[in-house]
Design a protein around this motif. Structure first.
Motif, PDB file in Angstrom:
ATOM      1  N   SER A  15       0.837  -1.202   0.000  1.00 35.79           N
ATOM      2  CA  SER A  15       0.000   0.000   0.000  1.00 35.79           C
ATOM      3  C   SER A  15       0.868   1.246   0.000  1.00 35.79           C
ATOM      4  CB  SER A  15      -0.920   0.020   1.219  1.00 35.79           C
ATOM      5  OG  SER A  15      -1.812  -1.051   1.182  1.00 35.79           O
ATOM      6  N   ILE A  16       1.925   1.246   0.803  1.00 39.14           N
ATOM      7  CA  ILE A  16       2.839   2.388   0.841  1.00 39.14           C
ATOM      8  C   ILE A  16       3.507   2.558  -0.512  1.00 39.14           C
ATOM      9  CG2 ILE A  16       5.016   3.228   1.833  1.00 39.14           C
ATOM     10  CD1 ILE A  16       4.081   1.919   4.486  1.00 39.14           C
ATOM     11  N   LYS A  17       3.962   1.477  -1.123  1.00 34.10           N
ATOM     12  CA  LYS A  17       4.608   1.552  -2.437  1.00 34.10           C
ATOM     13  C   LYS A  17       3.643   2.085  -3.477  1.00 34.10           C
ATOM     14  CE  LYS A  17       7.530  -0.676  -5.720  1.00 34.10           C
ATOM     15  NZ  LYS A  17       7.985   0.537  -6.304  1.00 34.10           N
ATOM     16  N   ALA A  18       2.407   1.590  -3.491  1.00 31.37           N
ATOM     17  CA  ALA A  18       1.409   2.052  -4.464  1.00 31.37           C
ATOM     18  C   ALA A  18       1.108   3.526  -4.251  1.00 31.37           C
ATOM     19  CB  ALA A  18       0.133   1.226  -4.348  1.00 31.37           C
ATOM     20  N   TYR A  19       0.979   3.943  -2.984  1.00 28.71           N
ATOM     21  CA  TYR A  19       0.696   5.338  -2.686  1.00 28.71           C
ATOM     22  C   TYR A  19       1.835   6.231  -3.140  1.00 28.71           C
ATOM     23  CZ  TYR A  19      -0.173   9.595  -0.087  1.00 28.71           C
ATOM     24  OH  TYR A  19      -0.362  10.900   0.244  1.00 28.71           O
ATOM     25  N   SER A  20       3.070   5.813  -2.879  1.00 26.44           N
ATOM     26  CA  SER A  20       4.210   6.658  -3.229  1.00 26.44           C
ATOM     27  C   SER A  20       4.364   6.812  -4.736  1.00 26.44           C
ATOM     28  CB  SER A  20       5.495   6.128  -2.608  1.00 26.44           C
ATOM     29  OG  SER A  20       5.847   4.892  -3.167  1.00 26.44           O
ATOM     30  N   SER A  21       4.038   5.780  -5.514  1.00 25.04           N
ATOM     31  CA  SER A  21       4.165   5.916  -6.964  1.00 25.04           C
ATOM     32  C   SER A  21       3.079   6.825  -7.526  1.00 25.04           C
ATOM     33  CB  SER A  21       4.144   4.542  -7.654  1.00 25.04           C
ATOM     34  OG  SER A  21       2.888   3.938  -7.513  1.00 25.04           O
ATOM     35  N   GLU A  22       1.936   6.892  -6.848  1.00 26.73           N
ATOM     36  CA  GLU A  22       0.877   7.798  -7.278  1.00 26.73           C
ATOM     37  C   GLU A  22       1.253   9.234  -7.002  1.00 26.73           C
ATOM     38  OE1 GLU A  22      -2.956   6.921  -5.678  1.00 26.73           O
ATOM     39  OE2 GLU A  22      -2.752   4.803  -6.115  1.00 26.73           O
ATOM     40  N   ARG A  23       2.116   9.465  -6.082  1.00 29.72           N
ATOM     41  CA  ARG A  23       2.465  10.807  -5.630  1.00 29.72           C
ATOM     42  C   ARG A  23       3.743  11.314  -6.288  1.00 29.72           C
ATOM     43  NH1 ARG A  23      -1.250  13.427  -3.309  1.00 29.72           N
ATOM     44  NH2 ARG A  23       0.353  14.618  -2.317  1.00 29.72           N
ATOM     45  N   LYS A  24       4.109  10.747  -7.418  1.00 28.81           N
ATOM     46  CA  LYS A  24       5.299  11.200  -8.139  1.00 28.81           C
ATOM     47  C   LYS A  24       4.890  11.694  -9.520  1.00 28.81           C
ATOM     48  CE  LYS A  24       8.420   8.107  -5.771  1.00 28.81           C
ATOM     49  NZ  LYS A  24       9.354   7.004  -5.885  1.00 28.81           N
ATOM     50  N   ILE A  25       5.575  12.748  -9.949  1.00 25.29           N
ATOM     51  CA  ILE A  25       5.349  13.265 -11.288  1.00 25.29           C
ATOM     52  C   ILE A  25       6.687  13.373 -12.005  1.00 25.29           C
ATOM     53  CG2 ILE A  25       3.181  14.425 -10.759  1.00 25.29           C
ATOM     54  CD1 ILE A  25       4.688  17.051 -10.504  1.00 25.29           C
ATOM     55  N   LYS A  26       6.589  13.376 -13.336  1.00 20.12           N
ATOM     56  CA  LYS A  26       7.790  13.399 -14.173  1.00 20.12           C
ATOM     57  C   LYS A  26       7.729  14.618 -15.087  1.00 20.12           C
ATOM     58  CE  LYS A  26       7.879  10.278 -17.364  1.00 20.12           C
ATOM     59  NZ  LYS A  26       8.043   9.055 -18.147  1.00 20.12           N
ATOM     60  N   PHE A  27       8.842  15.334 -15.143  1.00 24.66           N
ATOM     61  CA  PHE A  27       9.025  16.457 -16.061  1.00 24.66           C
ATOM     62  C   PHE A  27       9.965  15.956 -17.157  1.00 24.66           C
ATOM     63  CE2 PHE A  27       7.649  18.210 -12.165  1.00 24.66           C
ATOM     64  CZ  PHE A  27       7.075  19.443 -12.417  1.00 24.66           C
ATOM     65  N   SER A  28       9.496  15.875 -18.391  1.00 27.28           N
ATOM     66  CA  SER A  28      10.298  15.341 -19.507  1.00 27.28           C
ATOM     67  C   SER A  28      10.574  16.439 -20.528  1.00 27.28           C
ATOM     68  CB  SER A  28       9.545  14.210 -20.215  1.00 27.28           C
ATOM     69  OG  SER A  28       9.171  13.213 -19.306  1.00 27.28           O
ATOM     70  N   PHE A  29      11.845  16.515 -20.955  1.00 32.62           N
ATOM     71  CA  PHE A  29      12.241  17.512 -21.954  1.00 32.62           C
ATOM     72  C   PHE A  29      13.594  17.121 -22.531  1.00 32.62           C
ATOM     73  CE2 PHE A  29      13.875  18.655 -17.877  1.00 32.62           C
ATOM     74  CZ  PHE A  29      15.129  19.192 -18.099  1.00 32.62           C
ATOM     75  N   ASN A  30      13.747  17.296 -23.832  1.00 30.54           N
ATOM     76  CA  ASN A  30      15.037  17.066 -24.502  1.00 30.54           C
ATOM     77  C   ASN A  30      15.717  15.769 -24.057  1.00 30.54           C
ATOM     78  OD1 ASN A  30      14.486  19.592 -25.533  1.00 30.54           O
ATOM     79  ND2 ASN A  30      16.050  20.645 -24.357  1.00 30.54           N
ATOM     80  N   ASP A  31      14.982  14.666 -24.018  1.00 32.02           N
ATOM     81  CA  ASP A  31      15.496  13.351 -23.592  1.00 32.02           C
ATOM     82  C   ASP A  31      16.033  13.357 -22.158  1.00 32.02           C
ATOM     83  OD1 ASP A  31      14.867  12.131 -26.041  1.00 32.02           O
ATOM     84  OD2 ASP A  31      16.739  12.862 -26.914  1.00 32.02           O
ATOM     85  N   LYS A  32      15.509  14.239 -21.317  1.00 36.35           N
ATOM     86  CA  LYS A  32      15.902  14.321 -19.911  1.00 36.35           C
ATOM     87  C   LYS A  32      14.653  14.193 -19.057  1.00 36.35           C
ATOM     88  CE  LYS A  32      19.594  17.305 -21.218  1.00 36.35           C
ATOM     89  NZ  LYS A  32      20.674  18.024 -20.974  1.00 36.35           N
ATOM     90  N   GLU A  33      14.861  13.820 -17.798  1.00 35.05           N
ATOM     91  CA  GLU A  33      13.737  13.673 -16.873  1.00 35.05           C
ATOM     92  C   GLU A  33      14.089  14.212 -15.492  1.00 35.05           C
ATOM     93  OE1 GLU A  33      11.607   9.532 -18.328  1.00 35.05           O
ATOM     94  OE2 GLU A  33      12.738   9.567 -16.458  1.00 35.05           O
ATOM     95  N   ILE A  34      13.081  14.801 -14.879  1.00 30.88           N
ATOM     96  CA  ILE A  34      13.157  15.179 -13.469  1.00 30.88           C
ATOM     97  C   ILE A  34      11.965  14.508 -12.798  1.00 30.88           C
ATOM     98  CG2 ILE A  34      13.015  17.060 -11.793  1.00 30.88           C
ATOM     99  CD1 ILE A  34      14.197  18.911 -13.980  1.00 30.88           C
ATOM    100  N   ILE A  35      12.233  13.739 -11.754  1.00 29.30           N
ATOM    101  CA  ILE A  35      11.179  13.058 -11.006  1.00 29.30           C
ATOM    102  C   ILE A  35      10.988  13.788  -9.683  1.00 29.30           C
ATOM    103  CG2 ILE A  35      10.383  10.883  -9.966  1.00 29.30           C
ATOM    104  CD1 ILE A  35      10.827  10.758 -13.050  1.00 29.30           C
TER     105      ILE A  35
END
Length: 140
Positions: A15-35
């Protein structure tokens, strides 16, 4: 240890793992990522509801990268100020903009902490050079 205790522990862990993955967002640009791992507040929830988004960021005051959202976030019941640190994703409620801090800054009224960079900190310096940045919720 009883099987019931082990199963209960596993359920809580998943449950903690599922909750934590829901609470993450990704910023994607120029083949780069910020989580970013999001805080548990109404403003962060409000941001999640606007996703996916495509925005453009600009440098502001040699301290932060900012972008304006299409709609203001719900800031009710969220702290109305914070002292941002390097890697913080915030929302400046008077102007309605997201702000990624790449330098520590002082206490700021109207600034709401949305989350913290979990990975991709080194990419932050290039965020304002991208023509577009896609922001989306991480897979559950």
């Amino acid at each position: 240890m009883s099987l019931k205790i082990i199963l209960t522990g596993l359920i809580i862990l998943f449950s903690i793992k599922a909750y934590s993955s829901e609470r993450k967002i990704k910023f994607s640009f120029n083949d780069k990522e910020i989580i970013v791992a999001l805080e548990d507040n109404r403003a962060a929830e409000s941001l999640l509801k606007q996703l996916p988004l495509t925005l453009r960021f600009e440098d502001y005051s040699n301290t932060e990268k900012i972008s304006y959202l299409p709609e203001k976030l719900d800031v009710s019941q969220a702290p109305d100020s914070c002292t941002p640190h390097t890697g913080d994703l915030t929302y400046y409620s008077p102007w309605g903009n997201l702000a990624f801090f790449y330098k520590d800054f002082g206490y700021s009224k109207g600034l709401i902490l949305l989350g913290k960079i979990e990975s991709g900190m080194e990419e932050l310096k290039e965020l304002d050079k991208a023509l577009s940045v896609k922001i989306e919720r991480m897979n559950k």
